[in-house]
Design an enzyme around this catalytic site. Structure first.
Site, mmCIF file in Angstrom:
data_model
loop_
_atom_site.group_PDB
_atom_site.id
_atom_site.type_symbol
_atom_site.label_atom_id
_atom_site.label_comp_id
_atom_site.label_asym_id
_atom_site.label_seq_id
_atom_site.Cartn_x
_atom_site.Cartn_y
_atom_site.Cartn_z
ATOM 1 N N GLU A 36 -18.995 3.879 22.690
ATOM 2 C CA GLU A 36 -19.783 4.957 21.999
ATOM 3 C C GLU A 36 -20.024 4.833 20.564
ATOM 4 O O GLU A 36 -19.072 3.994 19.925
ATOM 5 C CB GLU A 36 -18.823 6.450 22.380
ATOM 6 C CG GLU A 36 -18.598 6.957 23.405
ATOM 7 C CD GLU A 36 -18.001 8.175 23.560
ATOM 8 O OE1 GLU A 36 -17.454 8.832 22.415
ATOM 9 O OE2 GLU A 36 -17.647 8.625 24.689
ATOM 10 N N HIS A 84 -23.165 9.153 24.338
ATOM 11 C CA HIS A 84 -22.771 9.124 25.617
ATOM 12 C C HIS A 84 -23.645 8.025 26.300
ATOM 13 O O HIS A 84 -24.644 8.291 26.764
ATOM 14 C CB HIS A 84 -22.866 10.585 26.091
ATOM 15 C CG HIS A 84 -22.034 11.537 25.884
ATOM 16 N ND1 HIS A 84 -22.020 12.794 26.254
ATOM 17 C CD2 HIS A 84 -20.935 11.363 25.033
ATOM 18 C CE1 HIS A 84 -20.867 13.622 25.859
ATOM 19 N NE2 HIS A 84 -20.299 12.683 25.044
ATOM 20 N N ASP A 95 -14.933 16.992 23.805
ATOM 21 C CA ASP A 95 -15.884 17.209 22.919
ATOM 22 C C ASP A 95 -15.822 18.948 22.408
ATOM 23 O O ASP A 95 -15.839 19.180 21.201
ATOM 24 C CB ASP A 95 -17.067 16.919 23.395
ATOM 25 C CG ASP A 95 -17.372 15.387 23.553
ATOM 26 O OD1 ASP A 95 -16.807 14.593 22.825
ATOM 27 O OD2 ASP A 95 -18.496 15.139 24.289
#
Ligand code: ZN
Length: 134
Positions: A36, A84, A95
């Site tokens: 990420e 993502h 999140d």
């Protein structure tokens, strides 16, 4: 409890993001695959116009991307962006928890990281509009 009450600040009223900043985010996210990518968003006059990279931000799947204790309390930083690589363009449970603790606006970019591969959310994790401006 949020670390900082951004709602008291008029700079929380973000209407747009510079096209070049969005492009930078998408490119960095593509380069980070399979990990990420994450960064903070700085705004000027209601428009996100700068990325702030945090030293020591771990990138990796399933990792806590942002360490709360490392995040600066700075009125010009309005939120966060992260990628993502899975292609899922909505917030995970982690999140959502994080969105409530820091910042005001959160962008998620997702694979394949083309110019429409992103979404923007408020602190409650609800999708919100964000204009792309030159
Ligand atoms: Zn996420």
């Amino acid at each position: 409890m949020p670390l900082f009450d951004f709602s008291k600040d008029e700079r929380a009223n973000i209407r747009g993001i510079r096209k070049r900043v969005l492009k930078m985010i998408l490119e960095a996210s593509k380069d980070s695959i399979p990990n990420e990518f994450g960064a903070l968003l700085r705004a000027k006059k209601g428009v996100i116009d700068e990325l702030i990279l945090l030293p020591g931000t771990e990138s990796g799947e399933r990792s806590a991307l942002f360490k709360l204790y490392m995040l600066p309390i700075d009125y010009t930083i309005v939120g966060t962006v992260h990628s993502h690589p899975s292609g899922v363009c909505y917030p995970s449970g982690a999140d959502l928890e994080f969105f409530q603790k820091y910042g005001w606006i959160h962008i998620i970019v997702c694979s394949p990281f083309s110019k429409n591969s992103w979404a923007c959310f408020d602190i409650a994790g609800e999708p919100r509009d964000l204009e792309v401006v030159d």
